[in-house]
Motif scaffolding. Structure first.
Motif: not given
Length: 90
Positions: A62, A81, A84-86
């Motif tokens: 994140a 971004t 947002a959590t990847l």
């Protein structure tokens, strides 16, 4: 004692988490010991605060603070971004 603790944390994050802060892109290519269930940490890199959690075969990242950027997880590049959590299976 504090210096030894900092060196141990650095060894874990750079070694076991495979954190790469060199170059133009932040990277993670973990090598957690088999008995470890997870590893979580934050890194402040080039004006960005990034929270990273490695658990099982998943890396969750994140971007907590700072501008959008790209990050390498294992051999693939991903866009981070703000807010947002990847989540990436590795």
């Amino acid at each position: 004692m504090m210096q030894a603790l900092e060196l141990t944390r650095e060894a874990i994050v750079l070694g076991s988490a495979g954190l790469d802060v060199r170059g133009e892109m932040l990277g993670v290519d973990h090598r957690l010991p088999p008995r470890w269930r997870s590893l979580s940490f934050r890194v402040y890199w080039r004006g960005r605060s990034v929270a990273i959690c490695i658990a099982g075969g998943t890396v969750q990242v994140a971007l907590v603070e700072g501008e959008a950027t790209e990050m390498r997880i294992a051999a693939a590049t991903h866009k981070l971004t703000p807010g947002a959590t990847l989540q990436v299976s590795v």
